[in-house]
Design a protein around this motif. Structure first.
Motif, PDB file in Angstrom:
ATOM      1  N   ASP A 132       1.173  -0.757  -0.095  1.00  0.00           N
ATOM      2  CA  ASP A 132      -0.522   0.292  -0.012  1.00  0.00           C
ATOM      3  C   ASP A 132       0.786   1.463  -0.474  1.00  0.00           C
ATOM      4  N   ASN A 133       1.722   1.373   0.845  1.00  0.00           N
ATOM      5  CA  ASN A 133       2.865   2.657   1.063  1.00  0.00           C
ATOM      6  C   ASN A 133       4.204   2.236   0.036  1.00  0.00           C
ATOM      7  N   CYS A 134       4.065   1.549  -0.710  1.00  0.00           N
ATOM      8  CA  CYS A 134       5.895   0.902  -1.042  1.00  0.00           C
ATOM      9  C   CYS A 134       5.506   2.297  -2.802  1.00  0.00           C
ATOM     10  N   GLN A 135       7.135   2.519  -2.420  1.00  0.00           N
ATOM     11  CA  GLN A 135       7.029   3.580  -3.403  1.00  0.00           C
ATOM     12  C   GLN A 135       7.608   3.190  -4.497  1.00  0.00           C
ATOM     13  N   MET A 142      10.552 -11.159  -8.437  1.00  0.00           N
ATOM     14  CA  MET A 142      12.071 -11.586  -8.065  1.00  0.00           C
ATOM     15  C   MET A 142      11.465 -11.949  -6.539  1.00  0.00           C
ATOM     16  N   GLY A 143      10.384 -11.901  -5.911  1.00  0.00           N
ATOM     17  CA  GLY A 143       9.606 -13.161  -4.665  1.00  0.00           C
ATOM     18  C   GLY A 143       9.278 -11.950  -3.546  1.00  0.00           C
ATOM     19  N   CYS A 144       9.073 -10.532  -4.344  1.00  0.00           N
ATOM     20  CA  CYS A 144       8.901  -9.561  -3.035  1.00  0.00           C
ATOM     21  C   CYS A 144       7.390 -10.156  -2.195  1.00  0.00           C
ATOM     22  N   LYS A 145       7.640 -10.199  -0.688  1.00  0.00           N
ATOM     23  CA  LYS A 145       5.943 -10.612  -0.025  1.00  0.00           C
ATOM     24  C   LYS A 145       5.753  -8.804   0.462  1.00  0.00           C
ATOM     25  N   GLY A 146       5.630  -7.902  -0.287  1.00  0.00           N
ATOM     26  CA  GLY A 146       5.107  -6.662   0.217  1.00  0.00           C
ATOM     27  C   GLY A 146       3.616  -6.844  -0.324  1.00  0.00           C
ATOM     28  N   TYR A 172       1.523  -7.024   6.311  1.00  0.00           N
ATOM     29  CA  TYR A 172       1.312  -5.881   6.809  1.00  0.00           C
ATOM     30  C   TYR A 172       2.444  -5.365   7.971  1.00  0.00           C
ATOM     31  N   SER A 173       2.830  -4.053   7.631  1.00  0.00           N
ATOM     32  CA  SER A 173       4.228  -4.071   8.407  1.00  0.00           C
ATOM     33  C   SER A 173       4.119  -2.120   7.874  1.00  0.00           C
ATOM     34  N   HIS A 174       4.362  -1.233   8.697  1.00  0.00           N
ATOM     35  CA  HIS A 174       4.918   0.861   8.582  1.00  0.00           C
ATOM     36  C   HIS A 174       6.266   0.423   8.050  1.00  0.00           C
ATOM     37  N   CYS A 175       7.233  -0.769   7.869  1.00  0.00           N
ATOM     38  CA  CYS A 175       8.131   0.181   6.923  1.00  0.00           C
ATOM     39  C   CYS A 175       8.691   0.416   6.235  1.00  0.00           C
ATOM     40  N   PRO A 176       7.735   1.189   4.546  1.00  0.00           N
ATOM     41  CA  PRO A 176       8.063   1.919   3.852  1.00  0.00           C
ATOM     42  C   PRO A 176       7.494   3.793   4.988  1.00  0.00           C
ATOM     43  N   VAL A 177       7.196   3.288   5.550  1.00  0.00           N
ATOM     44  CA  VAL A 177       6.595   4.610   5.914  1.00  0.00           C
ATOM     45  C   VAL A 177       7.612   5.042   7.476  1.00  0.00           C
ATOM     46  N   THR A 178       7.889   3.843   8.307  1.00  0.00           N
ATOM     47  CA  THR A 178       8.524   4.689   9.151  1.00  0.00           C
ATOM     48  C   THR A 178      10.144   4.477   8.756  1.00  0.00           C
TER      49      THR A 178
END
Length: 419
Positions: free
Chosen positions: A243-246, A274-278, A282-288
């Motif tokens: 949802d928040n990935c650049q 390439m196997g991205c599990k994004g 569910y996580s805030h990684c792209p924001v934090t």
């Protein structure tokens, strides 16, 4: 590491001594405010709460237990080379006991843990999985079983924060074949009848800002954060990484990287192939982000490996077993100790079916049955209509080749009539 009543310097002065400006601190507080469900304009309120908590000791002390893990979450917390604001906040106002970070050792360190428990009103942060194997002797600390220390420390805590995936559902430690019978903190406490609330913060490692957000939420609201059905804060784990990935725009445009080192990778295309599990994590990684918001996995060029996925109630669903191999789209299937990818198995099954169909066709041809089943010469409705008009009707079934020949003759007759 704890600062409380009687401290000769203010919290702001201590931050300045560590190289953190007021502006940087307020920016950090704004991010924390968003994570606890407030507007970013509430940053001064968060800052005031932290400063008052330092002076009054209002913020509950923290006991940080290091169980079966690689200490990656502690490393994320410590940031020894370039300490960030989250590290300093935790070190200065809350962290009473940490085997890895404490200067004390031996009896004095263990006494600090017991004194904190005796005083009450504390939070327990646990990093690493609980090893239940060998009667709890898989991990011993200061001569005690790790399982006994977990039970003793968690039983009277205000709440337990399971920091990192190993603490949430066993993670790497509980991955197949799990010889130490490791599990997450929630699963173990439930088995012991301990009902202390558990806040799960999965990721490998856990982001220290998430821990601070939970502490601030409790300090400001005098309550634990809103949790989902898996015990995770909804404001941190409520949206997928996708949802928040650049790189999401490239996903929408169908622009993917299919090989590392390619032109597509240089252009920053989506890493889903390439196997991205994004999309399923569910996580805030792209924001934090990590390291004072410097970067995170996908921004650094690596596909998301799904380390923030967790199922605290099912150790066999730990993220390592579910998400490996990391650079392939599908997880491995297991038959005993043998691992297989789904696509090769599907291709093999399809090949077997294709061969079987070919053999069947050859047999049909050899037996003269390739023409297929009999076909009705005339539709039932048309036959009834013709009989009602007094016409004779031939209802003898015909073969497929005969039907095709009749169709050719009909089309030739229609063509001749047109001419």
């Amino acid at each position: 590491m704890t600062v409380g009543v009687g401290t000769t310097t203010t919290f702001a002065e201590q931050l300045e001594e560590r190289g953190v400006s007021r502006r940087t601190f307020l920016k950090f507080c704004g991010a924390i405010a968003v994570m606890v469900g407030l507007s970013e304009t509430q940053a001064p309120k968060v800052a005031q709460a932290l400063e008052e908590g330092t002076a009054s000791g209002k913020l509950q002390p923290v006991v940080w237990l290091e169980l079966a893990s690689c200490s990656g979450c502690t490393e994320s917390l410590a940031q020894a080379q370039t300490p960030d604001v989250a590290t300093i906040v935790l070190e200065l106002i809350s962290l009473n006991y940490s085997e890895t970070l404490s200067a004390a050792a031996g009896w004095s360190l263990e006494q600090a843990r017991k004194d904190t428990i005796a005083q009450g009103n504390y939070l327990c942060v646990i990093e690493g999985a609980v090893t239940r194997g060998w009667d709890g002797n898989g991990l011993r600390i200061a001569g005690e079983k790790g399982t006994d220390i977990v039970s003793e420390t968690c039983r009277d805590a205000v709440a337990v924060i399971a920091a990192g995936s190993c603490a949430v559902d066993g993670g790497w430690v509980a991955a197949y074949p799990n010889p130490s019978n490791a599990c997450g903190v929630k699963e173990y406490l439930t088995s012991q009848g301990i009902t202390t609330p558990v806040i799960n913060l999965p990721a490998c490692p856990c982001n220290p800002e998430w821990i601070v957000a939970v502490l601030v939420d409790y300090l400001l609201m005098d309550r634990l954060p809103e949790l989902d059905s898996k015990g995770m804060p909804t404001l941190i784990y409520g949206e997928s990484i996708h949802d928040n990935c650049q790189r999401r725009g490239h996903f929408e445009n169908g622009e993917f990287v299919y090989q590392f080192g390619s032109v597509e990778e240089q252009k920053g295309y989506c890493l889903y192939a390439m196997g991205c599990k994004g999309p399923q994590t569910y996580s805030h990684c792209p924001v934090t982000r990590w390291n004072d918001k410097t970067s995170w996995c996908v921004e650094a060029g690596a596909p998301c490996i799904g380390c923030a996925s967790a199922d605290p109630g099912r150790t066999e669903h730990n993220w390592v077993d579910l998400m490996t191999p990391f650079l392939k789209r599908h997880r491995d299937m297991r038959i005993g100790d043998k691992h297989f990818q789904a696509l090769p198995i599907a291709a093999g099954v399809a090949g077997v079916i294709a061969v079987a169909v070919g053999i069947h066709a050859i047999g049909m041809k050899a037996n003269g049955r390739f023409a297929g089943p009999p076909i009705e010469r005339i539709k039932e409705y048309d036959a009834k209509k013709a009989k009602a008009a007094g016409q004779e009707v031939d209802e003898t079934p015909i073969t497929k080749p005969e039907a095709l020949e009749m169709e050719k003759q009909r089309e030739a007759g229609e063509k001749g009539g047109d001419e």
